[in-house]
Design a protein around this motif. Structure first.
Motif, PDB file in Angstrom:
ATOM      1  N   LYS A 102      -8.949 -39.298  -0.217  1.00 22.28           N
ATOM      2  CA  LYS A 102      -8.429 -37.971   0.152  1.00 22.28           C
ATOM      3  C   LYS A 102      -8.122 -37.977   1.647  1.00 22.28           C
ATOM      4  O   LYS A 102      -8.563 -38.860   2.395  1.00 22.28           O
ATOM      5  CB  LYS A 102      -9.475 -36.888  -0.143  1.00 22.28           C
ATOM      6  CG  LYS A 102      -9.754 -36.670  -1.624  1.00 22.28           C
ATOM      7  CD  LYS A 102      -8.637 -35.880  -2.260  1.00 22.28           C
ATOM      8  CE  LYS A 102      -8.988 -35.456  -3.661  1.00 22.28           C
ATOM      9  NZ  LYS A 102      -7.900 -34.633  -4.256  1.00 22.28           N
ATOM     10  N   THR A 103      -7.407 -36.953   2.088  1.00 20.64           N
ATOM     11  CA  THR A 103      -7.160 -36.796   3.518  1.00 20.64           C
ATOM     12  C   THR A 103      -7.973 -35.619   4.043  1.00 20.64           C
ATOM     13  O   THR A 103      -8.399 -34.739   3.265  1.00 20.64           O
ATOM     14  CB  THR A 103      -5.672 -36.589   3.829  1.00 20.64           C
ATOM     15  OG1 THR A 103      -5.197 -35.486   3.055  1.00 20.64           O
ATOM     16  CG2 THR A 103      -4.869 -37.834   3.471  1.00 20.64           C
ATOM     17  N   ARG A 104      -8.163 -35.627   5.345  1.00 24.70           N
ATOM     18  CA  ARG A 104      -8.949 -34.561   5.990  1.00 24.70           C
ATOM     19  C   ARG A 104      -8.402 -33.194   5.618  1.00 24.70           C
ATOM     20  O   ARG A 104      -7.189 -32.983   5.570  1.00 24.70           O
ATOM     21  CB  ARG A 104      -8.904 -34.718   7.510  1.00 24.70           C
ATOM     22  CG  ARG A 104      -9.876 -35.729   8.050  1.00 24.70           C
ATOM     23  CD  ARG A 104      -9.715 -35.893   9.533  1.00 24.70           C
ATOM     24  NE  ARG A 104      -8.411 -36.437   9.868  1.00 24.70           N
ATOM     25  CZ  ARG A 104      -7.977 -36.617  11.099  1.00 24.70           C
ATOM     26  NH1 ARG A 104      -8.736 -36.264  12.123  1.00 24.70           N
ATOM     27  NH2 ARG A 104      -6.811 -37.145  11.329  1.00 24.70           N
ATOM     28  N   GLY A 105      -9.313 -32.245   5.358  1.00 27.99           N
ATOM     29  CA  GLY A 105      -8.912 -30.886   5.051  1.00 27.99           C
ATOM     30  C   GLY A 105      -8.747 -30.616   3.561  1.00 27.99           C
ATOM     31  O   GLY A 105      -8.739 -29.451   3.137  1.00 27.99           O
ATOM     32  N   GLN A 106      -8.631 -31.696   2.777  1.00 27.27           N
ATOM     33  CA  GLN A 106      -8.465 -31.494   1.336  1.00 27.27           C
ATOM     34  C   GLN A 106      -9.794 -31.133   0.680  1.00 27.27           C
ATOM     35  O   GLN A 106     -10.864 -31.136   1.310  1.00 27.27           O
ATOM     36  CB  GLN A 106      -7.898 -32.769   0.695  1.00 27.27           C
ATOM     37  CG  GLN A 106      -6.414 -32.959   0.939  1.00 27.27           C
ATOM     38  CD  GLN A 106      -5.850 -34.090   0.105  1.00 27.27           C
ATOM     39  OE1 GLN A 106      -6.389 -35.208   0.065  1.00 27.27           O
ATOM     40  NE2 GLN A 106      -4.746 -33.823  -0.582  1.00 27.27           N
ATOM     41  N   HIS A 107      -9.682 -30.849  -0.614  1.00 32.45           N
ATOM     42  CA  HIS A 107     -10.855 -30.480  -1.405  1.00 32.45           C
ATOM     43  C   HIS A 107     -11.048 -31.545  -2.485  1.00 32.45           C
ATOM     44  O   HIS A 107     -10.086 -32.171  -2.939  1.00 32.45           O
ATOM     45  CB  HIS A 107     -10.566 -29.105  -2.031  1.00 32.45           C
ATOM     46  CG  HIS A 107     -11.415 -28.795  -3.224  1.00 32.45           C
ATOM     47  ND1 HIS A 107     -11.051 -29.136  -4.520  1.00 32.45           N
ATOM     48  CD2 HIS A 107     -12.613 -28.181  -3.322  1.00 32.45           C
ATOM     49  CE1 HIS A 107     -11.995 -28.730  -5.355  1.00 32.45           C
ATOM     50  NE2 HIS A 107     -12.943 -28.155  -4.657  1.00 32.45           N
ATOM     51  N   VAL A 108     -12.319 -31.777  -2.896  1.00 29.19           N
ATOM     52  CA  VAL A 108     -12.576 -32.770  -3.924  1.00 29.19           C
ATOM     53  C   VAL A 108     -13.612 -32.233  -4.921  1.00 29.19           C
ATOM     54  O   VAL A 108     -14.497 -31.445  -4.556  1.00 29.19           O
ATOM     55  CB  VAL A 108     -13.063 -34.090  -3.287  1.00 29.19           C
ATOM     56  CG1 VAL A 108     -14.472 -33.950  -2.700  1.00 29.19           C
ATOM     57  CG2 VAL A 108     -13.029 -35.230  -4.278  1.00 29.19           C
ATOM     58  N   ARG A 144     -19.731 -26.152   2.965  1.00 28.44           N
ATOM     59  CA  ARG A 144     -18.543 -26.774   2.363  1.00 28.44           C
ATOM     60  C   ARG A 144     -18.906 -27.507   1.070  1.00 28.44           C
ATOM     61  O   ARG A 144     -18.033 -27.797   0.256  1.00 28.44           O
ATOM     62  CB  ARG A 144     -17.927 -27.789   3.338  1.00 28.44           C
ATOM     63  CG  ARG A 144     -17.460 -27.232   4.651  1.00 28.44           C
ATOM     64  CD  ARG A 144     -16.768 -28.290   5.488  1.00 28.44           C
ATOM     65  NE  ARG A 144     -17.657 -29.382   5.903  1.00 28.44           N
ATOM     66  CZ  ARG A 144     -17.596 -30.621   5.395  1.00 28.44           C
ATOM     67  NH1 ARG A 144     -16.719 -30.948   4.466  1.00 28.44           N
ATOM     68  NH2 ARG A 144     -18.433 -31.555   5.835  1.00 28.44           N
ATOM     69  N   ASN A 189     -18.529 -30.005  -5.536  1.00 35.14           N
ATOM     70  CA  ASN A 189     -17.297 -29.676  -4.833  1.00 35.14           C
ATOM     71  C   ASN A 189     -17.512 -29.780  -3.332  1.00 35.14           C
ATOM     72  O   ASN A 189     -18.542 -29.331  -2.819  1.00 35.14           O
ATOM     73  CB  ASN A 189     -16.862 -28.240  -5.168  1.00 35.14           C
ATOM     74  CG  ASN A 189     -16.489 -28.105  -6.619  1.00 35.14           C
ATOM     75  OD1 ASN A 189     -15.433 -28.568  -7.039  1.00 35.14           O
ATOM     76  ND2 ASN A 189     -17.352 -27.490  -7.401  1.00 35.14           N
ATOM     77  N   ASN A 232     -15.292 -28.895   0.145  1.00 35.95           N
ATOM     78  CA  ASN A 232     -14.081 -28.306   0.738  1.00 35.95           C
ATOM     79  C   ASN A 232     -13.861 -28.829   2.151  1.00 35.95           C
ATOM     80  O   ASN A 232     -14.799 -29.317   2.804  1.00 35.95           O
ATOM     81  CB  ASN A 232     -14.237 -26.773   0.803  1.00 35.95           C
ATOM     82  CG  ASN A 232     -14.207 -26.147  -0.563  1.00 35.95           C
ATOM     83  OD1 ASN A 232     -13.487 -26.601  -1.450  1.00 35.95           O
ATOM     84  ND2 ASN A 232     -15.006 -25.108  -0.756  1.00 35.95           N
ATOM     85  N   ALA A 233     -12.630 -28.678   2.615  1.00 33.01           N
ATOM     86  CA  ALA A 233     -12.295 -28.984   4.018  1.00 33.01           C
ATOM     87  C   ALA A 233     -12.881 -30.326   4.435  1.00 33.01           C
ATOM     88  O   ALA A 233     -13.658 -30.416   5.393  1.00 33.01           O
ATOM     89  CB  ALA A 233     -12.790 -27.858   4.923  1.00 33.01           C
ATOM     90  N   VAL A 285     -12.307 -40.616   2.949  1.00 29.94           N
ATOM     91  CA  VAL A 285     -11.510 -39.560   3.575  1.00 29.94           C
ATOM     92  C   VAL A 285     -10.745 -40.163   4.747  1.00 29.94           C
ATOM     93  O   VAL A 285     -11.345 -40.748   5.657  1.00 29.94           O
ATOM     94  CB  VAL A 285     -12.397 -38.398   4.055  1.00 29.94           C
ATOM     95  CG1 VAL A 285     -11.536 -37.286   4.657  1.00 29.94           C
ATOM     96  CG2 VAL A 285     -13.233 -37.850   2.912  1.00 29.94           C
TER      97      VAL A 285
END
Lengths: 114, 112
Positions: B13-19, B63, B77, B79-80, B111
């Motif tokens: 994932k990239t920074r700021g995304q959610h997983v 988060r 989960n 976030n961010a 990330v």
């Protein structure tokens, strides 16, 4: 804050050697101490220790707990290359809300050379 | 008997995304715990759930959240996402949360 310290952090031995891994702890509301072996991803359960002085044994592996001195050791005799892994010590403590948490040490990375 | 299963096995994932990470416990186990393991460290406790209720939470920011479903499976989960969230996320199941925990294979989150 609960604390678990393992030593050594890493170890290289030759096949056939005997190794001793150490785990000391400071926790409130101790319930049990667990040893896990982690090869690639999932830690796999080895032993659960709850009483002082009673040795748990499984094949070439054995472990014992000293609740007075707050430590445990894991012994591996006649090491094989398949014993190469990270060995994790974790202490189970009972929290005030009634659940138990595992606090892990950093692990001992064991490498057994042929 | 199937052990603890987790999905996906790897995730980038990239920074700021959610997983969202998923875990299915061993059949009959009603408790699921989540751990984060960064390279060179032991696993660190994030959450424990028992019978769909959060029982405990480790020292992680808001988060991070989780839930447990009626079939005892669980989701974690985050976030961010931050670079520092890169780690192996382990799920462990047990009968009641107070007994031996058995770990799944983990989800490796990177990330960027």
């Amino acid at each position: 804050e609960d604390k678990v310290v393992q030593s050594p952090l890493s170890l290289v031995v030759h096949e056939g050697d005997t190794v001793t891994l150490n785990c000391s702890y400071e926790v409130t509301n101790f319930r049990s101490l667990l040893w896990y072996k982690q090869e690639k991803k999932a830690p796999t359960f080895l032993f659960m220790l709850t009483s002082s002085g009673i040795e748990k044994k499984s094949g070439r592996l054995s472990s014992i707990l000293d609740k007075k001195e707050l430590f445990s050791i894991l012994n591996i005799t006649a090491t094989q290359t398949g014993d190469s892994a990270i060995y994790l010590c974790a202490v189970v403590s009972l929290q005030y809300s009634g659940y138990s948490t595992l606090t892990f040490g950093k692990g001992t990375m064991l490498l057994v050379s042929p | 008997d199937a052990g603890v299963t987790q999905s996906p096995t790897h995730l980038i994932k990239t920074r700021g995304q959610h997983v969202t990470l998923r875990c299915s416990p061993i059949s009959g186990h009603k408790s699921v715990s989540w751990y984060q393991q960064v390279l060179g460290q032991g696993p660190q406790f994030i959450f424990q759930y028992y019978e769909k209720e959060e029982r405990g939470r480790g020292n992680f920011p808001d988060r991070f959240s989780a839930r447990q479903f009626p079939n005892y499976s669980s989701e974690l989960n985050v976030n961010a996402l931050l670079l520092g969230d890169s780690a192996l996320y382990l799920c462990a199941s047990s009968l009641s949360g107070t007994d031996t925990q058995y770990f799944g294979p983990g989800t490796r989150l990177t990330v960027l």
